[in-house]
Design a protein around this motif. Structure first.
Motif, short mmCIF file in Angstrom:
data_model
loop_
_atom_site.label_atom_id
_atom_site.label_comp_id
_atom_site.label_asym_id
_atom_site.label_seq_id
_atom_site.Cartn_x
_atom_site.Cartn_y
_atom_site.Cartn_z
N VAL A 134 0.84 -1.20 0.00
CA VAL A 134 0.00 0.00 0.00
C VAL A 134 0.87 1.25 0.00
CG1 VAL A 134 -1.62 1.34 1.40
CG2 VAL A 134 -2.03 -1.09 1.03
N VAL A 135 1.93 1.25 0.79
CA VAL A 135 2.83 2.40 0.83
C VAL A 135 3.44 2.62 -0.55
CG1 VAL A 135 5.01 3.24 1.79
CG2 VAL A 135 3.29 2.25 3.30
N GLU A 136 3.89 1.55 -1.20
CA GLU A 136 4.49 1.68 -2.53
C GLU A 136 3.47 2.18 -3.55
OE1 GLU A 136 6.29 -2.06 -3.53
OE2 GLU A 136 7.82 -1.88 -1.98
N MET A 137 2.26 1.67 -3.48
CA MET A 137 1.20 2.09 -4.42
C MET A 137 0.87 3.57 -4.23
SD MET A 137 -1.22 -1.32 -4.49
CE MET A 137 -2.66 -0.40 -4.89
N ARG A 138 0.82 4.02 -2.99
CA ARG A 138 0.54 5.44 -2.72
C ARG A 138 1.63 6.32 -3.30
NH1 ARG A 138 -1.46 5.20 3.52
NH2 ARG A 138 -3.55 4.39 3.10
N ALA A 139 2.87 5.89 -3.12
CA ALA A 139 4.00 6.67 -3.64
C ALA A 139 3.93 6.73 -5.16
CB ALA A 139 5.32 6.06 -3.19
N GLN A 140 3.60 5.62 -5.81
CA GLN A 140 3.48 5.60 -7.27
C GLN A 140 2.34 6.51 -7.74
OE1 GLN A 140 3.03 1.50 -8.38
NE2 GLN A 140 5.21 1.03 -8.11
N GLU A 141 1.25 6.49 -7.00
CA GLU A 141 0.10 7.31 -7.37
C GLU A 141 0.44 8.79 -7.25
OE1 GLU A 141 -4.66 7.76 -6.35
OE2 GLU A 141 -3.38 6.55 -5.07
N LEU A 142 1.13 9.16 -6.19
CA LEU A 142 1.52 10.56 -6.00
C LEU A 142 2.47 11.02 -7.10
CD1 LEU A 142 1.91 10.73 -2.12
CD2 LEU A 142 0.09 11.72 -3.50
N VAL A 143 3.36 10.13 -7.50
CA VAL A 143 4.27 10.47 -8.59
C VAL A 143 3.47 10.63 -9.88
CG1 VAL A 143 6.15 9.57 -10.04
CG2 VAL A 143 6.31 9.42 -7.56
N PHE A 144 2.52 9.73 -10.11
CA PHE A 144 1.70 9.78 -11.33
C PHE A 144 0.89 11.08 -11.40
CE2 PHE A 144 -2.33 8.83 -13.51
CZ PHE A 144 -1.83 8.54 -14.77
#
Length: 175
Positions: free
Chosen positions: A41-51
């Motif tokens: 979940v932490v990794e997905m959130r970071a990817q989403e924020l970058v996106f």
């Protein structure tokens, strides 16, 4: 802290826990799955924020410390070392050949001259005349250095041809 102390008191009153193997495996699986999901979940959130552009893209991990970077450095170092050793090897070959020519060359030259003189003397003794130098077609001077067979020399001397064995040397044949 108070809650922790209360748990410890209750655990002492209950006595040592007796968990069978299946229950222990289930608890371990439960904890592992929770940890793994939280990490995802932490990794997905970071990817989403970058996106979304809310966070700048993370810089790639420096190759200085990565395994791939280290392997590339090692390969480059090995390649350079191999090139250096290759150059040293070629230089050593040249120097060994030069030293060999300096030390063995005069001895080899003298030995070859002695063999040629000996051949001329043997043919002269066998035929009575000095022979012509062997032609290129017959092997030239290389024929002089081939191993001679003595019975053939005496046979040729009797025939009066002046040739020595299979060396391809000339005696009286041109006369």
């Amino acid at each position: 802290i108070r809650i922790q102390e209360e748990r410890e008191r209750k655990a002492q009153l209950r006595g040592p826990l007796k968990i069978n193997r299946d229950e222990a495996a289930i608890k371990i699986q439960k904890l592992w799955r929770g940890f793994y999901q939280r990490k995802e979940v932490v990794e997905m959130r970071a990817q989403e924020l970058v996106f979304l552009g809310m966070v700048p893209t993370p810089k790639p991990q420096s190759q200085k410390h990565s395994v791939i970077g280290q392997s590339k450095k090692t390969q480059e170092k090995r390649r350079l070392t191999q090139q250096q050793y290759g150059k040293e090897y070629q230089e050593a070959l040249v120097s060994v050949k030069e030293k060999l020519a300096e030390t063995e060359g005069p001895d080899m030259k003298e030995q070859m001259q002695d063999q040629i003189r000996q051949w001329f003397i043997e043919v002269r003794d066998a035929t009575g005349k000095f022979p012509d130098y062997p032609d290129v077609e017959e092997g030239g001077s290389a024929g002089i250095f081939k191993k001679r067979v003595e019975p053939e020399v005496s046979k040729d001397a009797e025939d009066g041809k002046g040739k020595k064995g299979k060396k391809g040397k000339k005696g009286k044949e041109k006369e």
